[in-house]
Design an enzyme around this catalytic site. Structure first.
Site, short mmCIF file in Angstrom:
data_model
loop_
_atom_site.label_atom_id
_atom_site.label_comp_id
_atom_site.label_asym_id
_atom_site.label_seq_id
_atom_site.Cartn_x
_atom_site.Cartn_y
_atom_site.Cartn_z
N TRP A 118 0.83 -1.21 0.00
CA TRP A 118 0.00 0.00 0.00
C TRP A 118 0.86 1.26 0.00
CZ3 TRP A 118 -1.44 2.97 4.84
CH2 TRP A 118 -0.47 2.82 5.83
N ASP A 119 2.15 1.09 0.26
CA ASP A 119 3.09 2.21 0.27
C ASP A 119 2.89 3.07 -0.99
OD1 ASP A 119 3.94 0.03 1.88
OD2 ASP A 119 6.01 0.73 1.88
N GLU A 167 1.06 -2.30 12.51
CA GLU A 167 1.30 -3.74 12.57
C GLU A 167 1.63 -4.26 13.97
OE1 GLU A 167 4.14 -4.65 9.50
OE2 GLU A 167 2.67 -4.35 7.93
N LYS A 186 3.29 0.76 15.95
CA LYS A 186 4.49 0.77 15.12
C LYS A 186 4.53 2.03 14.26
CE LYS A 186 6.64 -2.26 11.64
NZ LYS A 186 6.36 -3.33 10.66
N GLN A 187 3.34 2.53 13.91
CA GLN A 187 3.27 3.62 12.92
C GLN A 187 1.95 4.35 13.00
OE1 GLN A 187 3.14 -0.09 10.45
NE2 GLN A 187 2.78 1.43 8.86
#
Ligand code: BGC
Length: 763
Positions: free
Chosen positions: A353-354, A480, A590-591
């Site tokens: 998806w980046d 994640e 994580k993000q």
């Protein structure tokens, strides 16, 4: 240092530094990528990841699951390391020349982003005989199969008898590291040489992948000025050419090594095509090839023209990141942008998806051709996404694979892989974003609406109504460190948007009388469209009354908080030190997850909720993913946290150059690079393109003098320049446009200036 150069001098020669350089100085053009390995190779004891890759060229690899549950993925694709054409050994009077030799000094490496080449140079000083070595490398942006090395030996004070030994080697393997889940874990031969031959002065190596049935031909031609003798040594899987020339004092001998790569996904007959292209290339002088490259780069820089004024380092880092985006982006619909571009084997060349959420925005705003291809690529794998949905048990719709090369799911760990259903919403989001920036109905008709409908169908099948709201259970959001949850705020938000746009885009096509193709391809009905619209309107977005924030999902706030200040340097990133189950049990991210949802879909919440949530999530986010700091920068800008915006931006801009994630040796972090761009344009510039039109809300960090960027919007190109005094928008081509700046509407006819005198410009 020029704003368009990245250079290092007299760097250390330790293994880690050299591995990092292999990535930072790689050459790529979206089709081929060559790591910045040393032509002369490395002495015993050095570890190097020697690699040359073709975007979308893959092998199939078994991925056996120990417990054979239904539908688990047992085969993946991996990007293949193809024939090595980098090797050139040079001997002066019988002595081998190497940058790693104690006789070599004045070492320098440069990435020249205006010429589109890398350079490596050093002075070789043997008993006071001085030779200056300069090696220039280019992967041509105009002739995509071409990689060219120019190796110059200049005499400063002596004569020398030179011998060049140039090798084209077909027997190559991929890199592996069993201790790191972010690269392949097992040694595997992906490619076997079918033939190695030399005729008409050209070497041809044709290889086949072991399982995917793909073929690649590599052609190599060596040209040396003042050549006096040549010997060609063909072997079973490689060909070496030894060529000699004499070097007179004060003169330069120049050696060119041309390499052409043709793979069977793009060329019907790889051997014939490689031969034809090699002959065409060699008919041109190298100067013409370098000129072409310069022209391409000039156009590239003119099309985006992103600059930060007042911070040279940051500006150079920003350019470095943009340069990597154009190096990494696939230039045809068969390929996309890998998480590491074409710079290394991290994530095995997979597309995530980046692309849609981090990199496509750059291309949508600067190069429609590249952006269009990225959408078309997703269209080429739509049928496989439908198959994937069936495998996951869905009766309808398309579930895009979490990570893939040619369309099949490659994630072996579904909780943080296939469960990231949001990727389908992300792809849908990017279709809508492309439409909003271009108003290109033809693209919607050709493929965009079909993607929107099939992904919308997936949400209808995953989700269900409960207490009047449409809910999506058992999915993993972008974070994640939190897996398999109910009603992930981000996922529900993109699903809501996806469902809305499936119906909306249909109406746009219908109004233009262009709906027929979509009806034929999808069989969509009026009733179904209405169901989409209703589910979108009824989508449940979790909200916590007590904290006044959006919980990341239904259970997130019930978990214990993991105080991230207690994590030691040795424990970072925690994914390499803690069992996933342990991590999932905590409030630790994580993000960016909910914070990312605020950036892409800001109208779903009010300002105060977003501010409180930002502050909440900031405390529990480790940014162990490279996709995080750029988003926190954008939202910090949006919410007026100026210092934070700049700090996160710095982290994002310098991530690879300073190897802050400690794994740049495996490749650059392309999503973050797109994120750096977005942090300028959407973050500091406050650009938004919505149904209501284009708007800006510029902020200027205290330490900067200004910044600018150029964007394409509908049929126009414009330049935005912000400095201490004003924001100036210039229409460079196209028709006049309505623009909102800080919420006020203006008409851009030629030049539009908003003075900051009477307005408090943030920072
Ligand atoms: C991130 C994902 C990302 C992947 C590839 C992971 O570390 O958590 O969001 O898609 O890297 O860049």
């Amino acid at each position: 240092m020029s704003a368009y150069q990245y250079q290092i001098k007299n760097f250390p020669l330790d293994n880690d530094a050299l591995l990092l350089q292999e990535t930072l100085f790689h050459n790529a053009n979206g089709y081929i990528g060559v790591r910045g390995n040393l032509e002369e190779g490395y002495p015993e004891g050095y570890r190097s990841i020697r690699g040359q890759y073709i975007n979308g060229f893959y092998n199939n690899v078994d991925m056996p699951q120990a417990e054979k549950l239904y539908g688990l993925i047992e085969e993946k694709q991996t990007m293949v390391n193809v024939a090595d054409t980098q090797s050139v050994r040079v001997y002066a009077n019988g002595q081998e020349i190497s940058m790693l030799d104690s006789r070599a000094g004045e070492r320098a490496r440069i990435l020249d982003m205006e010429s589109g080449v890398t350079e490596r140079s050093f002075l070789y000083n043997d008993s006071d005989q001085k030779l200056r070595i300069s090696i220039t490398r280019m992967t041509s942006m105009e002739i995509l199969p071409l990689f060219l090395i120019r190796y110059e030996v200049a005499s400063e004070n002596c004569s020398a008898s030179l011998r060049f030994e140039s090798l084209a080697k077909g027997d190559v393997m991929n890199f592996f590291d069993p201790s790191d889940p972010r690269v392949a874990g097992e040694a595997c031969r992906h490619i076997v040489v079918k033939s190695a031959e030399h005729r008409d002065g050209i070497t041809f190596i044709t290889s086949e992948t072991t399982k995917s049935g793909l073929q690649v031909t590599t052609a190599v031609k060596n040209v040396l000025s003042g050549e006096s003798f040549r010997e060609t040594i063909p072997e079973e899987t490689q060909v070496t050419e030894k060529i000699t020339a004499d070097l007179a004092p004060g003169e330069t001998v120049t050696f060119y090594k041309y390499a052409v790569f043709c793979d069977s996904r793009r060329y019907e007959n790889t051997l014939e095509s490689a031969e034809k292209i090699m002959k065409e290339v060699c008919a041109l002088s190298p100067e013409v090839l370098y000129e072409q490259q310069k022209r391409y780069m000039k156009n590239f820089w003119e099309s985006c023209a992103v600059d930060v004024q007042g911070d040279e380092d940051l500006n150079a880092a920003l350019h470095y990141n943009l340069y990597q985006l154009i190096q990494s982006a696939g230039k045809d619909p068969r390929s996309n942008i890998a998480a590491k571009g074409l710079s290394g084997e991290g994530y095995e060349g997979h597309y995530f998806w980046d692309t849609e959420m981090y990199m496509q925005p750059f291309f949508t705003l600067t190069s429609r051709e590249v952006a269009g291809n990225l959408i078309r690529y997703r269209y080429t794998i739509l049928d496989q996404a439908k198959e994937n949905a069936r495998l996951l048990g869905h009766k309808k719709g398309a579930a895009y694979p979490w990570r893939t090369i040619m369309g099949k799911e490659c994630s072996g760990f579904f909780p943080a892989g296939s469960a990231q259903y949001h990727i389908s919403g992300d792809i849908a989001y990017s279709v809508a974003a492309y439409y909003l920036a271009t108003k290109d109905l033809a693209m919607l008709e050709e493929c965009g609406e079909e993607i929107l409908i099939e992904t919308a169908r997936l949400w209808m099948d995953i989700g269900n109504y409960y207490e009047g709201k449409f809910r999506i259970n058992t999915v993993t959001g972008p974070d994640e460190y939190t897996c398999l949850v109910n009603n992930n705020y981000y996922t529900n938000s993109v699903a809501k948007y996806n469902l809305y746009w499936a119906e909306k885009a249909y109406r746009l096509l219908e109004n233009a009388g262009l709906q027929q193709r979509v009806i034929e391809k999808t069989g969509v009905t009026e009733e179904e469209l209405q169901e989409f619209a209703r589910a979108s309107a009824d989508m449940y977005l979790p909200y916590d009354e007590k904290l006044g924030i959006n919980p990341q999902d239904d259970s997130f706030l019930q978990k214990a908080v993991w105080d991230i200040s207690t994590i030691t340097e040795e424990e970072k990133p925690i994914l390499l030190h803690y069992h996933p189950m342990y991590i999932y049990r905590y409030q630790i991210c994580k993000q960016a997850d909910t914070v990312l949802a605020y950036f892409v879909l800001e109208d779903y919440q009010d300002e105060e909720t977003m501010r409180r949530s930002f502050e909440y999530y900031e405390k529990v986010t480790t940014h162990d993913s490279s996709l995080s700091s750029c988003i926190f920068s954008i939202m910090a800008s949006r919410l007026g946290f100026e210092d934070k915006a700049l700090a996160y931006f710095g982290e994002s801009a310098k991530m690879d150059l300073f190897n802050t994630h400690k794994n740049t040796k495996d490749g650059i972090h392309t999503a973050n690079m797109g994120g750096t761009y977005m942090a300028v344009v959407y973050g500091f510039g406050g650009l938004r393109i919505k149904e209501s039109g284009l708007s800006l809300a510029p902020h200027l960090p205290k330490t900067w003098e200004g910044y600018r960027f150029r964007i394409l919007y509908e049929d126009s190109r414009m330049e935005i320049q912000v400095d201490r005094k004003q924001c100036r928008v210039k229409l460079m081509e196209g028709t006049e446009k309505k623009i909102r700046i800080y919420g006020e509407e203006y008409v851009l006819k030629d030049i539009l200036t908003v003075e900051f005198e009477n307005r408090e410009i943030p920072a």
